[in-house]
Motif scaffolding. Structure first.
Motif, PDB file in Angstrom:
ATOM      1  N   HIS A  89       0.815  -1.215   0.000  1.00 21.07           N
ATOM      2  CA  HIS A  89       0.000   0.000   0.000  1.00 21.07           C
ATOM      3  C   HIS A  89       0.845   1.259   0.000  1.00 21.07           C
ATOM      4  N   ALA A  90       2.051   1.178   0.512  1.00 23.57           N
ATOM      5  CA  ALA A  90       2.953   2.329   0.532  1.00 23.57           C
ATOM      6  C   ALA A  90       4.368   1.804   0.709  1.00 23.57           C
ATOM      7  N   HIS A  91       5.333   2.587   0.261  1.00 20.24           N
ATOM      8  CA  HIS A  91       6.726   2.195   0.428  1.00 20.24           C
ATOM      9  C   HIS A  91       7.611   3.429   0.522  1.00 20.24           C
ATOM     10  N   LYS A  92       8.762   3.234   1.136  1.00 19.07           N
ATOM     11  CA  LYS A  92       9.770   4.288   1.231  1.00 19.07           C
ATOM     12  C   LYS A  92      11.138   3.619   1.111  1.00 19.07           C
ATOM     13  N   TYR A  93      11.909   4.059   0.126  1.00 17.72           N
ATOM     14  CA  TYR A  93      13.289   3.602  -0.031  1.00 17.72           C
ATOM     15  C   TYR A  93      14.189   4.675   0.556  1.00 17.72           C
ATOM     16  N   GLY A  94      14.952   4.319   1.585  1.00 20.36           N
ATOM     17  CA  GLY A  94      15.819   5.273   2.251  1.00 20.36           C
ATOM     18  C   GLY A  94      17.000   5.680   1.390  1.00 20.36           C
ATOM     19  N   HIS A  95      17.463   6.922   1.606  1.00 22.48           N
ATOM     20  CA  HIS A  95      18.607   7.447   0.859  1.00 22.48           C
ATOM     21  C   HIS A  95      19.914   7.345   1.644  1.00 22.48           C
ATOM     22  N   GLN A  96      19.805   7.064   2.940  1.00 18.65           N
ATOM     23  CA  GLN A  96      20.979   6.854   3.787  1.00 18.65           C
ATOM     24  C   GLN A  96      20.568   5.881   4.878  1.00 18.65           C
ATOM     25  N   ALA A  97      21.494   5.387   5.639  1.00 22.41           N
ATOM     26  CA  ALA A  97      21.247   4.255   6.530  1.00 22.41           C
ATOM     27  C   ALA A  97      20.231   4.516   7.647  1.00 22.41           C
ATOM     28  N   ASP A  98      19.985   5.761   7.996  1.00 24.01           N
ATOM     29  CA  ASP A  98      19.028   6.062   9.077  1.00 24.01           C
ATOM     30  C   ASP A  98      17.816   6.817   8.531  1.00 24.01           C
ATOM     31  N   ASP A  99      17.354   6.423   7.349  1.00 22.91           N
ATOM     32  CA  ASP A  99      16.263   7.107   6.661  1.00 22.91           C
ATOM     33  C   ASP A  99      15.079   6.162   6.536  1.00 22.91           C
ATOM     34  N   GLN A 100      14.187   6.238   7.511  1.00 25.75           N
ATOM     35  CA  GLN A 100      12.995   5.393   7.483  1.00 25.75           C
ATOM     36  C   GLN A 100      11.804   6.173   8.009  1.00 25.75           C
ATOM     37  N   TRP A 101      10.614   5.569   7.888  1.00 30.93           N
ATOM     38  CA  TRP A 101       9.399   6.207   8.375  1.00 30.93           C
ATOM     39  C   TRP A 101       9.474   6.404   9.886  1.00 30.93           C
ATOM     40  N   SER A 102       8.905   7.487  10.349  1.00 29.91           N
ATOM     41  CA  SER A 102       8.693   7.647  11.784  1.00 29.91           C
ATOM     42  C   SER A 102       7.448   6.846  12.146  1.00 29.91           C
ATOM     43  N   VAL A 103       7.225   6.635  13.415  1.00 33.90           N
ATOM     44  CA  VAL A 103       6.009   5.944  13.855  1.00 33.90           C
ATOM     45  C   VAL A 103       4.791   6.743  13.421  1.00 33.90           C
ATOM     46  N   ASP A 104       4.837   8.062  13.540  1.00 29.58           N
ATOM     47  CA  ASP A 104       3.710   8.901  13.117  1.00 29.58           C
ATOM     48  C   ASP A 104       3.430   8.747  11.623  1.00 29.58           C
ATOM     49  N   ASP A 105       4.479   8.718  10.801  1.00 28.98           N
ATOM     50  CA  ASP A 105       4.295   8.521   9.360  1.00 28.98           C
ATOM     51  C   ASP A 105       3.598   7.189   9.092  1.00 28.98           C
ATOM     52  N   LEU A 106       4.066   6.136   9.736  1.00 29.96           N
ATOM     53  CA  LEU A 106       3.502   4.814   9.520  1.00 29.96           C
ATOM     54  C   LEU A 106       2.034   4.756   9.950  1.00 29.96           C
ATOM     55  N   LEU A 107       1.725   5.324  11.106  1.00 28.63           N
ATOM     56  CA  LEU A 107       0.338   5.317  11.575  1.00 28.63           C
ATOM     57  C   LEU A 107      -0.571   6.106  10.633  1.00 28.63           C
ATOM     58  N   HIS A 108      -0.092   7.234  10.125  1.00 32.73           N
ATOM     59  CA  HIS A 108      -0.863   8.023   9.164  1.00 32.73           C
ATOM     60  C   HIS A 108      -1.147   7.200   7.903  1.00 32.73           C
ATOM     61  N   LEU A 109      -0.128   6.543   7.373  1.00 32.44           N
ATOM     62  CA  LEU A 109      -0.310   5.714   6.181  1.00 32.44           C
ATOM     63  C   LEU A 109      -1.265   4.550   6.442  1.00 32.44           C
ATOM     64  N   ALA A 110      -1.147   3.936   7.613  1.00 33.91           N
ATOM     65  CA  ALA A 110      -2.028   2.815   7.958  1.00 33.91           C
ATOM     66  C   ALA A 110      -3.480   3.281   8.054  1.00 33.91           C
ATOM     67  N   ARG A 111      -3.698   4.452   8.632  1.00 32.48           N
ATOM     68  CA  ARG A 111      -5.074   4.995   8.709  1.00 32.48           C
ATOM     69  C   ARG A 111      -5.628   5.270   7.315  1.00 32.48           C
ATOM     70  N   ARG A 112      -4.814   5.856   6.444  1.00 36.16           N
ATOM     71  CA  ARG A 112      -5.249   6.133   5.065  1.00 36.16           C
ATOM     72  C   ARG A 112      -5.617   4.844   4.349  1.00 36.16           C
ATOM     73  N   THR A 113      -4.831   3.809   4.570  1.00 31.93           N
ATOM     74  CA  THR A 113      -5.099   2.524   3.936  1.00 31.93           C
ATOM     75  C   THR A 113      -6.373   1.896   4.492  1.00 31.93           C
ATOM     76  N   ALA A 114      -6.537   1.963   5.812  1.00 32.98           N
ATOM     77  CA  ALA A 114      -7.700   1.355   6.462  1.00 32.98           C
ATOM     78  C   ALA A 114      -9.004   2.031   6.063  1.00 32.98           C
ATOM     79  N   ASP A 115      -8.986   3.355   5.880  1.00 30.52           N
ATOM     80  CA  ASP A 115     -10.235   4.048   5.544  1.00 30.52           C
ATOM     81  C   ASP A 115     -10.504   4.096   4.043  1.00 30.52           C
TER      82      ASP A 115
END
Length: 125
Positions: A89-115
């Motif tokens: 449903h969503a993806h993020k490819y990091g540009h450096q070793a510490d580049d990932q979704w925050s918990v808030d980003d993930l929860l926002h995406l999960a809510r968008r997917t669920a609704d």
């Protein structure tokens, strides 16, 4: 929601840390899942200052170990939100070793997917 992390480490290298991880972990020493999901490496992965801070946090925690045989510090992270139907449903490819979704980003995406407001769904993996 369940978090699963894939590491390009052997099962033996991961075992000492299993009890400390708050999520499921998969050993992928031959990087087969990395290849399947298009996750790459970069010589720049470990050179970004955010990467240094993450490494220092690991050293300070006493949990840091350098990459083992066949492992690399040049791996880039990637995050995927995969539905129970196997669709990404969503993806993020990091540009450096510490580049990932925050918990808030993930929860926002999960809510968008669920609704149902997320129309950006790809084929099952």
């Amino acid at each position: 929601m369940r978090e699963v992390a894939v590491f390009h480490s052997t099962t033996a290298a991961m075992l000492p840390y299993q009890g400390d991880l708050p999520f499921a972990a998969v050993a992928d020493p031959h990087r087969r899942l990395y290849a399947r999901f298009g996750v790459d490496t970069s010589p720049w992965a470990a050179l970004h200052p955010r990467t240094w801070l993450a490494a220092l946090r690991g050293v300070a925690s006493g949990k840091f170990t350098p990459p083992g045989r066949g492992e690399t510090a040049l791996g880039l992270p990637a995050d995927f939100l995969i539905g129970t139907d196997g669709r990404v449903h969503a993806h993020k490819y990091g540009h450096q070793a510490d580049d990932q979704w925050s918990v808030d980003d993930l929860l926002h995406l999960a809510r968008r997917t669920a609704d149902g407001s997320d129309q950006n769904v790809t084929e099952p993996l």
